[in-house]
Design a protein around this motif. Structure first.
Motif: not given
Length: 74
Positions: A1-27
């Protein structure tokens, strides 16, 4: 699960979304049990289905549109 989230954060970084601007919550964390046609099963889960919310801090509406169109099924 962590690898998938890390990959997502890498993809959105190209859109100028910083890792600190991504929040994940297990619901939800739902157990998955093995079953068979004869009705026997296991009392121990064989895995878990995880449901998460992922929230992005976004300043540009075009970025929201891009995320909605291109991040399905990630």
């Amino acid at each position: 699960m962590s690898k998938k989230i890390d990959s997502l954060i890498g993809q959105v970084k190209k859109l100028d979304i910083e890792p600190k601007d991504v929040l994940t919550e297990v619901i939800a964390l739902d157990p998955i049990f093995a079953t068979s046609l004869n009705g026997s099963g296991s009392s121990e889960p064989i895995g878990y289905k995880i449901t998460e919310n992922i929230t992005f801090k976004v300043l540009n509406f075009k970025t929201i549109r891009y995320l909605a169109k291109n991040m399905h099924g990630f």
